[in-house]
Design an enzyme around this catalytic site. Sequence first.
Site, PDB file in Angstrom:
ATOM      1  N   ASP A   1       0.812  -1.220   0.000  1.00  0.00           N
ATOM      2  CA  ASP A   1       0.000   0.000   0.000  1.00  0.00           C
ATOM      3  C   ASP A   1       0.840   1.263   0.000  1.00  0.00           C
ATOM      4  O   ASP A   1       2.065   1.219   0.144  1.00  0.00           O
ATOM      5  CB  ASP A   1      -0.965  -0.018   1.204  1.00  0.00           C
ATOM      6  CG  ASP A   1      -0.281  -0.434   2.507  1.00  0.00           C
ATOM      7  OD1 ASP A   1       0.959  -0.384   2.569  1.00  0.00           O
ATOM      8  OD2 ASP A   1      -0.981  -0.810   3.458  1.00  0.00           O
TER       9      ASP A   1
ATOM     10  N   ASN B   1      -7.752  -2.231  13.906  1.00  0.00           N
ATOM     11  CA  ASN B   1      -9.155  -2.490  13.536  1.00  0.00           C
ATOM     12  C   ASN B   1      -9.268  -3.734  12.660  1.00  0.00           C
ATOM     13  O   ASN B   1     -10.316  -3.980  12.070  1.00  0.00           O
ATOM     14  CB  ASN B   1      -9.746  -1.274  12.810  1.00  0.00           C
ATOM     15  CG  ASN B   1      -8.983  -0.940  11.536  1.00  0.00           C
ATOM     16  OD1 ASN B   1      -8.048  -1.642  11.165  1.00  0.00           O
ATOM     17  ND2 ASN B   1      -9.378   0.128  10.879  1.00  0.00           N
TER      18      ASN B   1
ATOM     19  N   HIS C   1      -7.407  -4.377   9.941  1.00  0.00           N
ATOM     20  CA  HIS C   1      -7.078  -4.226   8.518  1.00  0.00           C
ATOM     21  C   HIS C   1      -5.789  -4.957   8.170  1.00  0.00           C
ATOM     22  O   HIS C   1      -4.909  -5.144   9.002  1.00  0.00           O
ATOM     23  CB  HIS C   1      -7.052  -2.752   8.082  1.00  0.00           C
ATOM     24  CG  HIS C   1      -5.871  -1.941   8.512  1.00  0.00           C
ATOM     25  ND1 HIS C   1      -5.974  -0.598   8.793  1.00  0.00           N
ATOM     26  CD2 HIS C   1      -4.566  -2.236   8.682  1.00  0.00           C
ATOM     27  CE1 HIS C   1      -4.785  -0.123   9.114  1.00  0.00           C
ATOM     28  NE2 HIS C   1      -3.910  -1.096   9.055  1.00  0.00           N
TER      29      HIS C   1
ATOM     30  N   GLU D   1      -9.555  -1.845   4.921  1.00  0.00           N
ATOM     31  CA  GLU D   1     -10.258  -1.431   6.134  1.00  0.00           C
ATOM     32  C   GLU D   1     -11.524  -2.277   6.338  1.00  0.00           C
ATOM     33  O   GLU D   1     -11.970  -2.962   5.407  1.00  0.00           O
ATOM     34  CB  GLU D   1     -10.639   0.050   6.008  1.00  0.00           C
ATOM     35  CG  GLU D   1      -9.447   0.989   5.888  1.00  0.00           C
ATOM     36  CD  GLU D   1      -8.683   1.196   7.188  1.00  0.00           C
ATOM     37  OE1 GLU D   1      -8.613   0.280   8.024  1.00  0.00           O
ATOM     38  OE2 GLU D   1      -8.151   2.309   7.372  1.00  0.00           O
TER      39      GLU D   1
HETATM   40  C1  GLP Z   1      -0.505   0.401   8.574  1.00  0.00           C
HETATM   41  C2  GLP Z   1      -0.195  -0.384   7.270  1.00  0.00           C
HETATM   42  C3  GLP Z   1      -0.379  -1.849   7.455  1.00  0.00           C
HETATM   43  C4  GLP Z   1       0.207  -2.247   8.784  1.00  0.00           C
HETATM   44  C5  GLP Z   1      -0.633  -1.668   9.892  1.00  0.00           C
HETATM   45  C6  GLP Z   1      -0.064  -1.863  11.270  1.00  0.00           C
HETATM   46  O1  GLP Z   1      -1.431   1.371   8.462  1.00  0.00           O
HETATM   47  N1  GLP Z   1      -0.871   0.044   6.119  1.00  0.00           N
HETATM   48  O2  GLP Z   1       0.192  -2.565   6.371  1.00  0.00           O
HETATM   49  O3  GLP Z   1       0.229  -3.643   8.914  1.00  0.00           O
HETATM   50  O4  GLP Z   1      -1.000  -0.360   9.637  1.00  0.00           O
HETATM   51  O5  GLP Z   1       0.951  -0.949  11.539  1.00  0.00           O
HETATM   52  P1  GLP Z   1       2.025  -1.175  12.684  1.00  0.00           P
HETATM   53  O6  GLP Z   1       2.878  -2.331  12.257  1.00  0.00           O
HETATM   54  O7  GLP Z   1       2.806   0.102  12.739  1.00  0.00           O
HETATM   55  O8  GLP Z   1       1.281  -1.467  13.934  1.00  0.00           O
END
Ligand code: GLP
Length: 257
Positions: free
Chosen positions: A79, A150, A152, A157
């Site tokens: 992403d 959440n 995702h 989402e």
């Molecule tokens: C982000 C990314 C995800 C990631 C998630 C968790 O927004 N788009 O790919 O897995 O949120 O983030 P973190 O690893 O910093 O907790």
Amino acid sequence: MIDKNTLTSNIIVFAKELDASRAVAKQIQQAIVAKQSAGQPIVLGLATGNTPKLVYQELVRMHKNEGLSFENVITFNLDEYYPMMPSHQLSYHNFMNIHLFSHVNMLPENINIPYGQWSKAELIEKCKIYDEKIQQLGGIDIQLLGIGRNGHIGFNEPGSTMDTCTRLIDLHETTRNDAAKDFEGLHNVPYQAITMGIQTITSARKILLLALGERKSVIVHKALTGEITSDVPASYLRVLPQIEFIFDKEAAALINR
Ligand code: GLP
């Protein structure tokens, strides 16, 4: 019919986040080397966020100290924020350069990241081409995933269904709030992102979902033991034969009980 009580057996829990991250890096290393021995490229799906940082650190160490080559590695990132300049400090382009690409011998032409500057007019076509390119290369061999609080995956989402492909998506309030600190204020956080779809992700031959820390324990519990539903996109993963959930003990605390 999916049984909502299905709990995958593919869960590995490590005492420390470093051990969990090393185990993920080791699997990636072994897959890269196996493909090299066969004279073939490997296609990796890559994630950003805090979670995979130690995985990338370990892969960089393997490159520098153990001669792990990335010459046969083709990557597709999950992403990117939208709109977002690749040169922006908080772009996922920049994240990948800082944590992995600038330290290893990846060929620049083998790096694929959704482009946060595609115009609205060309977005649908560009996203379609992103998915087609993955397919033309034979699909993703290993997909690395984190999980949002959440539920995702990528930026799929709540509400994202199994059949979704790479596309533009509105970011959920929780996601924007979680990003607010990095962006120095909620008002600076983009409202949208481009994300690989759930179908794109689940087509990978191997999926490694890494979750670290106590702040992920509630969503890990929900994704693994709650209803399989688009409200918690990560819940779709647990019925897949190719999934492996890798947790530290804090993230796994509630499922351990
Ligand atoms: C982000 C990314 C995800 C990631 C998630 C968790 O927004 N788009 O790919 O897995 O949120 O983030 P973190 O690893 O910093 O907790």
